[in-house]
Design a protein around this motif. Structure first.
Motif, PDB file in Angstrom:
ATOM      1  N   UNK A   1       0.813  -1.213   0.000  1.00  0.00           N
ATOM      2  CA  UNK A   1       0.000   0.000   0.000  1.00  0.00           C
ATOM      3  C   UNK A   1       0.851   1.270   0.000  1.00  0.00           C
ATOM      4  N   UNK A   2       2.166   1.129   0.120  1.00  0.00           N
ATOM      5  CA  UNK A   2       3.040   2.298   0.125  1.00  0.00           C
ATOM      6  C   UNK A   2       3.304   2.759  -1.310  1.00  0.00           C
ATOM      7  N   UNK A   3       3.196   4.064  -1.523  1.00  0.00           N
ATOM      8  CA  UNK A   3       3.553   4.645  -2.813  1.00  0.00           C
ATOM      9  C   UNK A   3       5.048   4.946  -2.769  1.00  0.00           C
ATOM     10  N   UNK A   4       5.790   4.405  -3.711  1.00  0.00           N
ATOM     11  CA  UNK A   4       7.237   4.593  -3.743  1.00  0.00           C
ATOM     12  C   UNK A   4       7.604   5.500  -4.911  1.00  0.00           C
ATOM     13  N   UNK A   5       8.515   6.431  -4.674  1.00  0.00           N
ATOM     14  CA  UNK A   5       8.915   7.387  -5.693  1.00  0.00           C
ATOM     15  C   UNK A   5      10.430   7.337  -5.844  1.00  0.00           C
ATOM     16  N   UNK A   6      10.899   7.732  -7.020  1.00  0.00           N
ATOM     17  CA  UNK A   6      12.319   7.692  -7.325  1.00  0.00           C
ATOM     18  C   UNK A   6      12.893   9.091  -7.469  1.00  0.00           C
ATOM     19  N   UNK A   7      14.143   9.245  -7.031  1.00  0.00           N
ATOM     20  CA  UNK A   7      14.852  10.498  -7.233  1.00  0.00           C
ATOM     21  C   UNK A   7      14.844  10.796  -8.732  1.00  0.00           C
ATOM     22  N   UNK A   8      14.560  12.032  -9.066  1.00  0.00           N
ATOM     23  CA  UNK A   8      14.520  12.452 -10.462  1.00  0.00           C
ATOM     24  C   UNK A   8      13.121  12.519 -11.050  1.00  0.00           C
ATOM     25  N   UNK A   9      12.133  11.932 -10.357  1.00  0.00           N
ATOM     26  CA  UNK A   9      10.764  11.990 -10.874  1.00  0.00           C
ATOM     27  C   UNK A   9      10.253  13.419 -10.826  1.00  0.00           C
ATOM     28  N   UNK A  10       9.696  13.863 -11.936  1.00  0.00           N
ATOM     29  CA  UNK A  10       9.091  15.189 -12.024  1.00  0.00           C
ATOM     30  C   UNK A  10       7.647  15.036 -12.427  1.00  0.00           C
ATOM     31  N   UNK A  11       6.797  15.884 -11.851  1.00  0.00           N
ATOM     32  CA  UNK A  11       5.403  15.817 -12.232  1.00  0.00           C
ATOM     33  C   UNK A  11       4.515  16.584 -11.292  1.00  0.00           C
ATOM     34  N   UNK A  12       3.250  16.214 -11.313  1.00  0.00           N
ATOM     35  CA  UNK A  12       2.210  16.835 -10.510  1.00  0.00           C
ATOM     36  C   UNK A  12       2.056  16.047  -9.221  1.00  0.00           C
ATOM     37  N   UNK A  13       2.156  16.739  -8.080  1.00  0.00           N
ATOM     38  CA  UNK A  13       2.089  16.121  -6.761  1.00  0.00           C
ATOM     39  C   UNK A  13       0.888  16.671  -5.997  1.00  0.00           C
ATOM     40  N   UNK A  14       0.052  15.775  -5.484  1.00  0.00           N
ATOM     41  CA  UNK A  14      -1.056  16.109  -4.594  1.00  0.00           C
ATOM     42  C   UNK A  14      -0.624  15.652  -3.199  1.00  0.00           C
ATOM     43  N   UNK A  15      -0.169  16.565  -2.362  1.00  0.00           N
ATOM     44  CA  UNK A  15       0.459  16.209  -1.094  1.00  0.00           C
ATOM     45  C   UNK A  15      -0.438  16.500   0.103  1.00  0.00           C
ATOM     46  N   UNK A  16      -0.379  15.603   1.087  1.00  0.00           N
ATOM     47  CA  UNK A  16      -1.094  15.785   2.357  1.00  0.00           C
ATOM     48  C   UNK A  16      -0.067  16.101   3.428  1.00  0.00           C
ATOM     49  N   UNK A  17      -0.308  17.162   4.194  1.00  0.00           N
ATOM     50  CA  UNK A  17       0.617  17.528   5.269  1.00  0.00           C
ATOM     51  C   UNK A  17       0.379  16.619   6.471  1.00  0.00           C
ATOM     52  N   UNK A  18       1.459  16.113   7.035  1.00  0.00           N
ATOM     53  CA  UNK A  18       1.414  15.256   8.214  1.00  0.00           C
ATOM     54  C   UNK A  18       1.672  16.090   9.466  1.00  0.00           C
ATOM     55  N   UNK A  19       1.362  15.538  10.627  1.00  0.00           N
ATOM     56  CA  UNK A  19       1.597  16.240  11.895  1.00  0.00           C
ATOM     57  C   UNK A  19       3.062  16.635  12.061  1.00  0.00           C
ATOM     58  N   UNK A  20       3.958  15.833  11.507  1.00  0.00           N
ATOM     59  CA  UNK A  20       5.396  16.089  11.622  1.00  0.00           C
ATOM     60  C   UNK A  20       5.851  17.295  10.802  1.00  0.00           C
ATOM     61  N   UNK A  21       4.981  17.768   9.887  1.00  0.00           N
ATOM     62  CA  UNK A  21       5.361  18.856   8.987  1.00  0.00           C
ATOM     63  C   UNK A  21       5.806  18.360   7.630  1.00  0.00           C
ATOM     64  N   UNK A  22       6.070  17.065   7.535  1.00  0.00           N
ATOM     65  CA  UNK A  22       6.408  16.477   6.238  1.00  0.00           C
ATOM     66  C   UNK A  22       5.115  16.285   5.444  1.00  0.00           C
ATOM     67  N   UNK A  23       5.250  15.880   4.205  1.00  0.00           N
ATOM     68  CA  UNK A  23       4.095  15.654   3.343  1.00  0.00           C
ATOM     69  C   UNK A  23       4.064  14.194   2.897  1.00  0.00           C
ATOM     70  N   UNK A  24       2.881  13.752   2.543  1.00  0.00           N
ATOM     71  CA  UNK A  24       2.688  12.378   2.110  1.00  0.00           C
ATOM     72  C   UNK A  24       2.042  12.357   0.726  1.00  0.00           C
ATOM     73  N   UNK A  25       2.493  11.428  -0.096  1.00  0.00           N
ATOM     74  CA  UNK A  25       1.882  11.142  -1.399  1.00  0.00           C
ATOM     75  C   UNK A  25       1.535   9.658  -1.376  1.00  0.00           C
TER      76      UNK A  25
END
Length: 135
Positions: free
Chosen positions: A86-110
């Motif tokens: 269920x984890x979405x994995x991304x690679x360094x160098x990927x460019x595109x459109x990101x729909x991000x959710x802010x987490x309590x930690x201040x980081x974002x999730x995709x």
């Protein structure tokens, strides 16, 4: 039985042959409503923060909705920790459109397959998002 297993494996692999998690499809409206930050950007690198966690670092080239920090920390699976389908994995160098959710930690999730769309396929969706958010 063998053909049934083969059919199941084909159904769970994407066009590139990589295994994909089964997730409910989200409408563009739902993606926009559930996102804290919508950007066009590139996953530049990984970095270890002061808290000892490793994050992906995304640099935004265009902000469609929300307030983007200079460097956006993307929550990623931690080194040495198990990952699941269920984890979405991304690679360094990927460019595109990101729909991000802010987490309590201040980081974002995709954390959903539709929360990232590669640049070469994102043009029409970017226009749709811009219309929805009033840009």
């Amino acid at each position: 039985m063998r053909s049934l297993v083969l059919a199941a494996l084909i159904a769970l692999t994407g066009p590139g042959g990589a295994a994909m998690a089964m997730s409910a499809r989200m409408t563009t409206e739902a993606l926009v409503e559930t996102s804290s930050l919508i950007i066009v950007g590139t996953y530049e690198r990984t970095a270890t923060a002061d808290d000892g966690r490793t994050y992906g670092i995304i640099t935004a080239t265009d902000v469609l909705a929300g307030e983007a920090p200079e460097q956006i920390r993307l929550a990623i699976p931690q080194p040495g920790q198990p990952i699941n389908s269920s984890m979405a994995l991304h690679d360094v160098g990927q460019s595109g459109l990101w729909f991000l959710k802010r987490l309590k930690s201040g980081a974002y999730s995709a954390n959903h397959p539709q929360r990232f769309l590669a640049s070469d396929r994102a043009g029409a969706l970017i226009q749709e998002v811009e219309a929805l958010v009033g840009q």
